[in-house]
Design a protein around this motif. Structure first.
Motif, mmCIF file in Angstrom:
data_model
loop_
_atom_site.group_PDB
_atom_site.id
_atom_site.type_symbol
_atom_site.label_atom_id
_atom_site.label_comp_id
_atom_site.label_asym_id
_atom_site.label_seq_id
_atom_site.Cartn_x
_atom_site.Cartn_y
_atom_site.Cartn_z
ATOM 1 N N ALA A 1 17.782 14.725 2.692
ATOM 2 C CA ALA A 1 17.463 15.327 1.396
ATOM 3 C C ALA A 1 16.431 16.419 1.662
ATOM 4 C CB ALA A 1 16.918 14.284 0.429
ATOM 5 N N GLY A 2 16.896 17.660 1.719
ATOM 6 C CA GLY A 2 15.990 18.761 2.028
ATOM 7 C C GLY A 2 15.426 18.605 3.423
ATOM 8 N N GLU A 3 14.106 18.605 3.534
ATOM 9 C CA GLU A 3 13.440 18.464 4.830
ATOM 10 C C GLU A 3 13.337 16.997 5.273
ATOM 11 O OE1 GLU A 3 12.273 21.009 6.879
ATOM 12 O OE2 GLU A 3 13.453 22.222 5.469
ATOM 13 N N ARG A 4 13.578 16.074 4.365
ATOM 14 C CA ARG A 4 13.455 14.649 4.678
ATOM 15 C C ARG A 4 14.746 14.128 5.304
ATOM 16 N NH1 ARG A 4 11.792 10.197 0.260
ATOM 17 N NH2 ARG A 4 11.214 12.135 -0.719
ATOM 18 N N VAL A 5 14.620 13.614 6.522
ATOM 19 C CA VAL A 5 15.754 13.031 7.231
ATOM 20 C C VAL A 5 15.391 11.581 7.543
ATOM 21 C CG1 VAL A 5 17.233 13.153 9.267
ATOM 22 C CG2 VAL A 5 16.371 15.260 8.222
ATOM 23 N N MET A 6 16.216 10.648 7.100
ATOM 24 C CA MET A 6 15.964 9.223 7.300
ATOM 25 C C MET A 6 17.078 8.636 8.169
ATOM 26 S SD MET A 6 13.179 8.773 5.539
ATOM 27 C CE MET A 6 12.989 7.038 5.381
ATOM 28 N N PRO A 7 16.894 8.619 9.510
ATOM 29 C CA PRO A 7 17.910 8.045 10.404
ATOM 30 C C PRO A 7 17.695 6.533 10.532
ATOM 31 C CG PRO A 7 16.161 9.034 11.699
ATOM 32 C CD PRO A 7 15.797 9.230 10.254
ATOM 33 N N GLU B 1 19.908 14.467 -5.083
ATOM 34 C CA GLU B 1 19.041 15.204 -4.163
ATOM 35 C C GLU B 1 19.479 15.096 -2.706
ATOM 36 O OE1 GLU B 1 14.933 13.405 -3.409
ATOM 37 O OE2 GLU B 1 15.625 12.231 -5.131
ATOM 38 N N LEU B 2 20.421 14.223 -2.408
ATOM 39 C CA LEU B 2 20.901 14.079 -1.028
ATOM 40 C C LEU B 2 21.788 15.253 -0.645
ATOM 41 C CD1 LEU B 2 21.760 10.262 -0.929
ATOM 42 C CD2 LEU B 2 19.895 11.417 0.279
ATOM 43 N N ASP B 3 21.495 15.852 0.504
ATOM 44 C CA ASP B 3 22.318 16.937 1.031
ATOM 45 C C ASP B 3 23.472 16.384 1.860
ATOM 46 O OD1 ASP B 3 20.641 18.934 -0.054
ATOM 47 O OD2 ASP B 3 19.269 18.697 1.642
ATOM 48 N N SER B 4 23.202 15.275 2.555
ATOM 49 C CA SER B 4 24.259 14.665 3.360
ATOM 50 C C SER B 4 23.957 13.200 3.608
ATOM 51 C CB SER B 4 24.432 15.397 4.696
ATOM 52 O OG SER B 4 23.306 15.176 5.523
ATOM 53 N N VAL B 5 25.034 12.459 3.897
ATOM 54 C CA VAL B 5 24.950 11.059 4.293
ATOM 55 C C VAL B 5 25.929 10.900 5.449
ATOM 56 C CG1 VAL B 5 25.273 8.655 3.596
ATOM 57 C CG2 VAL B 5 24.481 10.329 1.919
ATOM 58 N N GLU B 6 25.415 10.444 6.578
ATOM 59 C CA GLU B 6 26.270 10.219 7.746
ATOM 60 C C GLU B 6 26.229 8.737 8.082
ATOM 61 O OE1 GLU B 6 25.146 12.788 10.997
ATOM 62 O OE2 GLU B 6 24.614 14.371 9.579
ATOM 63 N N VAL B 7 27.422 8.166 8.283
ATOM 64 C CA VAL B 7 27.535 6.739 8.573
ATOM 65 C C VAL B 7 28.295 6.561 9.880
ATOM 66 C CG1 VAL B 7 28.417 4.529 7.738
ATOM 67 C CG2 VAL B 7 27.553 6.204 6.097
ATOM 68 N N GLY B 8 27.784 5.685 10.724
ATOM 69 C CA GLY B 8 28.442 5.359 11.985
ATOM 70 C C GLY B 8 28.135 3.913 12.339
ATOM 71 N N LYS C 1 0.820 -1.216 0.000
ATOM 72 C CA LYS C 1 0.000 0.000 0.000
ATOM 73 C C LYS C 1 0.851 1.261 0.000
ATOM 74 C CE LYS C 1 -3.903 -2.171 2.254
ATOM 75 N NZ LYS C 1 -4.747 -2.230 3.433
ATOM 76 N N LYS C 2 2.123 1.127 0.341
ATOM 77 C CA LYS C 2 3.011 2.285 0.390
ATOM 78 C C LYS C 2 4.007 2.219 -0.763
ATOM 79 C CE LYS C 2 2.801 2.949 5.380
ATOM 80 N NZ LYS C 2 3.580 2.937 6.617
ATOM 81 N N GLU C 3 4.275 3.359 -1.338
ATOM 82 C CA GLU C 3 5.235 3.474 -2.429
ATOM 83 C C GLU C 3 6.663 3.393 -1.889
ATOM 84 O OE1 GLU C 3 4.748 3.951 -5.838
ATOM 85 O OE2 GLU C 3 2.672 3.428 -5.366
ATOM 86 N N PRO C 4 7.584 2.838 -2.678
ATOM 87 C CA PRO C 4 8.987 2.875 -2.256
ATOM 88 C C PRO C 4 9.465 4.323 -2.148
ATOM 89 C CG PRO C 4 8.677 1.364 -4.097
ATOM 90 C CD PRO C 4 7.390 2.119 -3.931
ATOM 91 N N ILE C 5 10.391 4.553 -1.245
ATOM 92 C CA ILE C 5 11.016 5.864 -1.105
ATOM 93 C C ILE C 5 12.313 5.810 -1.898
ATOM 94 C CG2 ILE C 5 12.086 7.491 0.498
ATOM 95 C CD1 ILE C 5 10.170 6.283 2.665
ATOM 96 N N ILE C 6 12.454 6.705 -2.843
ATOM 97 C CA ILE C 6 13.646 6.726 -3.694
ATOM 98 C C ILE C 6 14.299 8.094 -3.560
ATOM 99 C CG2 ILE C 6 14.540 6.540 -6.042
ATOM 100 C CD1 ILE C 6 12.074 4.720 -6.616
ATOM 101 N N MET C 7 15.574 8.076 -3.173
ATOM 102 C CA MET C 7 16.347 9.313 -3.058
ATOM 103 C C MET C 7 17.567 9.182 -3.966
ATOM 104 S SD MET C 7 16.192 9.880 1.082
ATOM 105 C CE MET C 7 16.474 8.150 1.464
#
Length: 150
Positions: free
Chosen positions: A108-114, A89-96, A79-85
């Motif tokens: 990506a803009g206002e979208r933050v996916m932690p 369009e990515l402003d930053s990627v942080e890895v830990g 029922k939910k669409e895949p999220i594709i970034m």
């Protein structure tokens, strides 16, 4: 939840959405968004049900794909669409990482996916088989985005 979703179901979902490729097939791993610590303290296990989200994360040459997984059934949430970034369009990627999991935050803009990616997901051999390649592709994404933003 890991016991409920098979690699075959993931590949079928990727194919239905026109996203199946050798790269997405070999980088599919469990990822989750965890509720805040405050929510966990206040609501305990109910916080995960109310605020947490589960995904299958796949990497492509130039994009990040998140396939939603239903919180209750543990199956692909059609029922939910895949999220594709896209990397563009990515402003930053942080890895830990810590002893039990890897932390990846895509912004990506206002979208933050932690996202949190466990090193081990019980009953999912496919997660273990794909984890190293997925992490290498996430690192490549991070380097690409960071280099572009310099």
């Amino acid at each position: 939840m890991g016991l409920m979703l098979s690699e075959k179901e993931i590949l079928a979902n990727l194919e239905v959405n026109g996203l199946l490729s050798p790269m997405t097939e070999s980088t599919a791993v469990w990822a989750q968004i965890m509720p805040s610590t405050g929510s966990l303290v206040l609501f305990g296990a109910y916080a995960q049900l109310a605020k947490g989200s589960y995904f299958i994360l796949c990497m492509e040459q130039d994009k990040v794909i998140l396939l939603p997984v239903h919180k209750i059934t543990g199956k692909m949430d059609s029922k939910k669409e895949p999220i594709i970034m896209t990397f563009e369009e990515l402003d930053s990627v942080e890895v830990g990482k810590n002893a039990l999991l890897h932390k990846v935050t895509f912004t990506a803009g206002e979208r933050v996916m932690p996202l949190k990616i466990n090193k081990v997901a019980a009953g999912t051999k496919w997660h273990k088989d794909h984890l190293e390649k997925a992490l290498a592709e996430i690192a490549r994404c991070e380097a690409t985005v960071n280099q572009r933003n310099m």
